[in-house]
Scaffold this motif. Structure first.
Motif, PDB file in Angstrom:
ATOM      1  N   PRO A 124       0.814  -1.219   0.000  1.00 51.27           N
ATOM      2  CA  PRO A 124       0.000   0.000   0.000  1.00 51.27           C
ATOM      3  C   PRO A 124       0.847   1.269   0.000  1.00 51.27           C
ATOM      4  O   PRO A 124       2.044   1.240   0.280  1.00 51.27           O
ATOM      5  CB  PRO A 124      -0.794  -0.095   1.312  1.00 51.27           C
ATOM      6  N   ARG A 125       0.179   2.343  -0.292  1.00 51.44           N
ATOM      7  CA  ARG A 125       0.808   3.661  -0.340  1.00 51.44           C
ATOM      8  C   ARG A 125       1.527   3.947   0.981  1.00 51.44           C
ATOM      9  O   ARG A 125       0.979   3.709   2.063  1.00 51.44           O
ATOM     10  CB  ARG A 125      -0.272   4.703  -0.570  1.00 51.44           C
ATOM     11  N   GLY A 126       2.774   4.392   0.893  1.00 50.22           N
ATOM     12  CA  GLY A 126       3.527   4.734   2.095  1.00 50.22           C
ATOM     13  C   GLY A 126       4.224   3.535   2.734  1.00 50.22           C
ATOM     14  O   GLY A 126       5.026   3.691   3.640  1.00 50.22           O
ATOM     15  N   ASP A 127       3.935   2.328   2.242  1.00 53.34           N
ATOM     16  CA  ASP A 127       4.540   1.118   2.799  1.00 53.34           C
ATOM     17  C   ASP A 127       5.721   0.728   1.915  1.00 53.34           C
ATOM     18  O   ASP A 127       5.532   0.360   0.758  1.00 53.34           O
ATOM     19  CB  ASP A 127       3.466   0.011   2.818  1.00 53.34           C
ATOM     20  N   ILE A 128       6.929   0.834   2.487  1.00 54.74           N
ATOM     21  CA  ILE A 128       8.094   0.537   1.638  1.00 54.74           C
ATOM     22  C   ILE A 128       8.714  -0.826   1.973  1.00 54.74           C
ATOM     23  O   ILE A 128       9.901  -1.058   1.758  1.00 54.74           O
ATOM     24  CB  ILE A 128       9.163   1.659   1.699  1.00 54.74           C
ATOM     25  N   THR A 129       7.870  -1.732   2.497  1.00 48.67           N
ATOM     26  CA  THR A 129       8.331  -3.107   2.725  1.00 48.67           C
ATOM     27  C   THR A 129       8.949  -3.650   1.443  1.00 48.67           C
ATOM     28  O   THR A 129       8.416  -3.442   0.355  1.00 48.67           O
ATOM     29  CB  THR A 129       7.121  -4.016   3.101  1.00 48.67           C
ATOM     30  N   ARG A 130      10.075  -4.352   1.615  1.00 49.40           N
ATOM     31  CA  ARG A 130      10.686  -4.950   0.416  1.00 49.40           C
ATOM     32  C   ARG A 130      10.139  -6.350   0.200  1.00 49.40           C
ATOM     33  O   ARG A 130       9.888  -7.075   1.175  1.00 49.40           O
ATOM     34  CB  ARG A 130      12.196  -5.023   0.589  1.00 49.40           C
ATOM     35  N   PHE A 131       9.987  -6.711  -1.055  1.00 47.14           N
ATOM     36  CA  PHE A 131       9.533  -8.072  -1.359  1.00 47.14           C
ATOM     37  C   PHE A 131      10.667  -9.042  -1.054  1.00 47.14           C
ATOM     38  O   PHE A 131      11.840  -8.736  -1.302  1.00 47.14           O
ATOM     39  CB  PHE A 131       9.169  -8.195  -2.846  1.00 47.14           C
ATOM     40  N   LYS A 132      10.296 -10.217  -0.551  1.00 45.69           N
ATOM     41  CA  LYS A 132      11.299 -11.282  -0.409  1.00 45.69           C
ATOM     42  C   LYS A 132      11.624 -11.813  -1.802  1.00 45.69           C
ATOM     43  O   LYS A 132      10.775 -11.725  -2.701  1.00 45.69           O
ATOM     44  CB  LYS A 132      10.719 -12.418   0.431  1.00 45.69           C
ATOM     45  N   PRO A 133      12.825 -12.391  -1.958  1.00 48.01           N
ATOM     46  CA  PRO A 133      13.112 -12.981  -3.276  1.00 48.01           C
ATOM     47  C   PRO A 133      12.059 -14.044  -3.610  1.00 48.01           C
ATOM     48  O   PRO A 133      11.607 -14.766  -2.719  1.00 48.01           O
ATOM     49  CB  PRO A 133      14.489 -13.619  -3.092  1.00 48.01           C
ATOM     50  N   ALA A 134      11.672 -14.103  -4.884  1.00 44.92           N
ATOM     51  CA  ALA A 134      10.658 -15.085  -5.295  1.00 44.92           C
ATOM     52  C   ALA A 134      11.218 -16.491  -5.123  1.00 44.92           C
ATOM     53  O   ALA A 134      12.425 -16.712  -5.274  1.00 44.92           O
ATOM     54  CB  ALA A 134      10.279 -14.830  -6.745  1.00 44.92           C
ATOM     55  N   ARG A 135      10.330 -17.438  -4.820  1.00 44.24           N
ATOM     56  CA  ARG A 135      10.778 -18.820  -4.615  1.00 44.24           C
ATOM     57  C   ARG A 135      10.361 -19.699  -5.790  1.00 44.24           C
ATOM     58  O   ARG A 135       9.308 -19.474  -6.395  1.00 44.24           O
ATOM     59  CB  ARG A 135      10.172 -19.376  -3.332  1.00 44.24           C
ATOM     60  N   PRO A 136      11.176 -20.718  -6.076  1.00 47.19           N
ATOM     61  CA  PRO A 136      10.795 -21.622  -7.169  1.00 47.19           C
ATOM     62  C   PRO A 136       9.731 -22.615  -6.735  1.00 47.19           C
ATOM     63  O   PRO A 136       9.688 -23.002  -5.565  1.00 47.19           O
ATOM     64  CB  PRO A 136      12.100 -22.338  -7.504  1.00 47.19           C
ATOM     65  N   ASP A 137       8.874 -23.009  -7.670  1.00 48.04           N
ATOM     66  CA  ASP A 137       7.903 -24.076  -7.367  1.00 48.04           C
ATOM     67  C   ASP A 137       8.554 -25.427  -7.688  1.00 48.04           C
ATOM     68  O   ASP A 137       9.758 -25.487  -7.978  1.00 48.04           O
ATOM     69  CB  ASP A 137       6.597 -23.840  -8.141  1.00 48.04           C
ATOM     70  N   LYS A 138       7.775 -26.500  -7.692  1.00 50.11           N
ATOM     71  CA  LYS A 138       8.398 -27.830  -7.883  1.00 50.11           C
ATOM     72  C   LYS A 138       8.957 -28.020  -9.296  1.00 50.11           C
ATOM     73  O   LYS A 138       9.717 -28.930  -9.556  1.00 50.11           O
ATOM     74  CB  LYS A 138       7.427 -28.949  -7.497  1.00 50.11           C
ATOM     75  N   PHE A 139       8.554 -27.134 -10.228  1.00 48.81           N
ATOM     76  CA  PHE A 139       9.140 -27.208 -11.582  1.00 48.81           C
ATOM     77  C   PHE A 139      10.245 -26.162 -11.755  1.00 48.81           C
ATOM     78  O   PHE A 139      10.630 -25.812 -12.867  1.00 48.81           O
ATOM     79  CB  PHE A 139       8.057 -26.999 -12.644  1.00 48.81           C
ATOM     80  N   SER A 140      10.672 -25.589 -10.634  1.00 50.59           N
ATOM     81  CA  SER A 140      11.737 -24.565 -10.615  1.00 50.59           C
ATOM     82  C   SER A 140      11.326 -23.230 -11.236  1.00 50.59           C
ATOM     83  O   SER A 140      12.186 -22.439 -11.624  1.00 50.59           O
ATOM     84  CB  SER A 140      13.009 -25.064 -11.317  1.00 50.59           C
ATOM     85  N   LEU A 141      10.030 -22.998 -11.371  1.00 46.44           N
ATOM     86  CA  LEU A 141       9.581 -21.705 -11.917  1.00 46.44           C
ATOM     87  C   LEU A 141       9.335 -20.725 -10.770  1.00 46.44           C
ATOM     88  O   LEU A 141       8.713 -21.077  -9.756  1.00 46.44           O
ATOM     89  CB  LEU A 141       8.296 -21.882 -12.733  1.00 46.44           C
ATOM     90  N   LEU A 142       9.833 -19.507 -10.932  1.00 46.93           N
ATOM     91  CA  LEU A 142       9.707 -18.510  -9.866  1.00 46.93           C
ATOM     92  C   LEU A 142       8.319 -17.865  -9.886  1.00 46.93           C
ATOM     93  O   LEU A 142       7.688 -17.744 -10.938  1.00 46.93           O
ATOM     94  CB  LEU A 142      10.787 -17.428 -10.025  1.00 46.93           C
ATOM     95  N   SER A 143       7.886 -17.446  -8.694  1.00 47.64           N
ATOM     96  CA  SER A 143       6.488 -17.014  -8.573  1.00 47.64           C
ATOM     97  C   SER A 143       6.256 -15.558  -8.973  1.00 47.64           C
ATOM     98  O   SER A 143       5.145 -15.193  -9.354  1.00 47.64           O
ATOM     99  CB  SER A 143       5.997 -17.231  -7.147  1.00 47.64           C
ATOM    100  N   TYR A 144       7.257 -14.697  -8.845  1.00 46.33           N
ATOM    101  CA  TYR A 144       7.068 -13.315  -9.299  1.00 46.33           C
ATOM    102  C   TYR A 144       8.394 -12.679  -9.703  1.00 46.33           C
ATOM    103  O   TYR A 144       9.472 -13.150  -9.315  1.00 46.33           O
ATOM    104  CB  TYR A 144       6.342 -12.450  -8.255  1.00 46.33           C
ATOM    105  N   TYR A 145       8.277 -11.627 -10.488  1.00 44.33           N
ATOM    106  CA  TYR A 145       9.448 -10.909 -11.014  1.00 44.33           C
ATOM    107  C   TYR A 145       9.348  -9.465 -10.528  1.00 44.33           C
ATOM    108  O   TYR A 145       8.324  -8.807 -10.728  1.00 44.33           O
ATOM    109  CB  TYR A 145       9.424 -10.959 -12.545  1.00 44.33           C
ATOM    110  N   LEU A 146      10.391  -9.005  -9.852  1.00 44.76           N
ATOM    111  CA  LEU A 146      10.341  -7.653  -9.296  1.00 44.76           C
ATOM    112  C   LEU A 146      10.754  -6.623 -10.341  1.00 44.76           C
ATOM    113  O   LEU A 146      11.804  -6.746 -10.983  1.00 44.76           O
ATOM    114  CB  LEU A 146      11.260  -7.560  -8.074  1.00 44.76           C
TER     115      LEU A 146
END
Ligand code: SAM
Length: 357
Positions: A124-146
């Motif tokens: 949300p606005r004003g929230d500068i929390t950093r995203f954790k690095p995306a994790r791979p699923d069982k097929f080694s595909l990452l869940s999000y791209y920053l």
């Protein structure tokens, strides 16, 4: 104590300082009263968006939503509710986009169409929390791209439709190509970048997010050509062309001295950017099929690198190649997302007087 004349390795003029001096001189004139707030935002920590990967099986979407993230694309608020409620903006990510439509004979403005499959989560606005690095699923595909949330806008504006062929002329490291593939509408994607090392990174990114069956030769082509020469490779071919050019990358130039386009050794390169940008956009225009759409984007606020380039490329396309183009208004997109982003004032690419016959 440093003896000045011996301290030859100490740069006298740090590129980040030179960039700030340059922006102070040019943007204070271009943006007037807006410049002080844009300046502060450019010098502040950037805020990321997480482009959600529909091809990954991770439950990260729910987890991020539980942390208070929202998808700014599907959670569009009523644009009339508040004019001053923006989270990101020209001052936080200076992405600038222009769409031109090739070979058409109508001045109608298209209704805004947004792919329902592109999702980008933001705190949300004003929230500068950093995203954790995306994790791979069982097929080694990452869940999000920053990426900068504003960088998703050109991909939405390109409005890829079912079975379209798409060229991404300057594609590395691949954030926008990933967003385009999220639409699940692309029949064939050609990603190109003249830098061999960046093209290798692009390949790694694609393989980390997209299932192998979607990366076969009949669906994807990865090349490393000089994009300005594309007309010699392929003409009149693609339904959609993204021309996301190298530019002065304003925010980056204020933050990082390494490899900075404002360093003294790169003055020539920086001054020739608008010429390179015109050549790339012209090549993109030539690569588009009749009726196709070309989207030009940068991450600079510079007029010379934005509408100056678009106007010149449109003129050259008409005079030298007989290609007529119409500038497509992105005002509907601006209206939709004006509660999430600050947009620059109108770019004066007047669609009613554009180069359309
Ligand atoms: N679209 C990318 C993304 O979303 O990740 C970012 C592209 S970046 C702004 C510009 C890219 O243009 C750089 O990767 C650079 O290597 C590439 N480039 C520079 N000159 C080029 C040229 N003549 N032809 C093709 N690519 C070029």
């Amino acid at each position: 104590r440093v003896k000045g004349k011996w301290a030859t390795t100490r740069p006298k003029h740090l590129p980040t300082r030179l960039a700030l001096q340059h922006f102070d001189a040019t943007y204070s004139v271009q943006l007037g009263q807006l410049w002080p707030s844009v300046r502060v935002a450019l010098l502040s920590e950037r805020k990321y968006g997480a482009l959600f990967n529909n091809f990954s099986n991770n439950p990260d979407l729910e987890k991020l939503q539980a942390q208070g993230c929202r998808d700014f694309i599907s959670n569009r608020e009523d644009p009339t509710s508040s004019e001053h409620n923006s989270e990101f903006g020209a001052e936080e990510d200076s992405s600038s986009v222009s769409t031109v439509r090739s070979h058409i004979d109508s001045q109608q403005q298209s209704p805004l169409w947004l792919s329902p499959n592109i999702k980008c989560l933001v705190f949300p606005r004003g929230d500068i929390t950093r995203f954790k690095p995306a994790r791979p699923d069982k097929f080694s595909l990452l869940s999000y791209y920053l990426m900068d949330a504003a960088s998703v806008l050109p991909c939405l504006a390109l409005a890829v439709q079912k079975n379209h062929t798409v060229l991404d002329l300057c594609a590395a490291p691949g954030g926008k190509a990933l967003a385009l593939l999220q639409t699940q509408s692309v029949r064939f994607l050609c990603v190109n970048d003249s830098s061999v090392s960046r093209t290798s990174r692009l390949k790694r990114v694609l393989h980390s997010y997209i299932p192998k069956p979607l990366l076969t030769d009949d669906k994807l082509r990865i090349t490393s050509f000089d994009g300005t020469m594309w007309g010699e490779i392929e003409r009149n071919s693609f339904d959609r062309v993204l021309v996301d050019v190298p530019c002065t990358t304003d925010r980056h130039s204020l933050m990082e001295d390494d490899n900075n386009i404002f360093s003294r050794s790169r003055v020539g390169e920086r001054r020739s950017l608008p010429q390179l940008q015109v050549e790339l956009l012209l090549a993109g225009i030539i690569a588009a099929c009749p009726g196709g759409e070309i989207l030009y984007s940068t991450c600079t606020l510079s007029l010379n690198q934005n509408q100056g380039v678009v106007e010149q490329a449109i003129q050259l396309a008409e005079e030298n190649h007989g290609i007529q183009l119409q500038v497509v208004s992105l005002r509907p997109l601006v209206q939709k997302f004006r509660n999430t982003f600050h947009f620059a004032p109108d770019l004066h690419l007047d669609e009613s007087t554009s180069h359309c016959r």
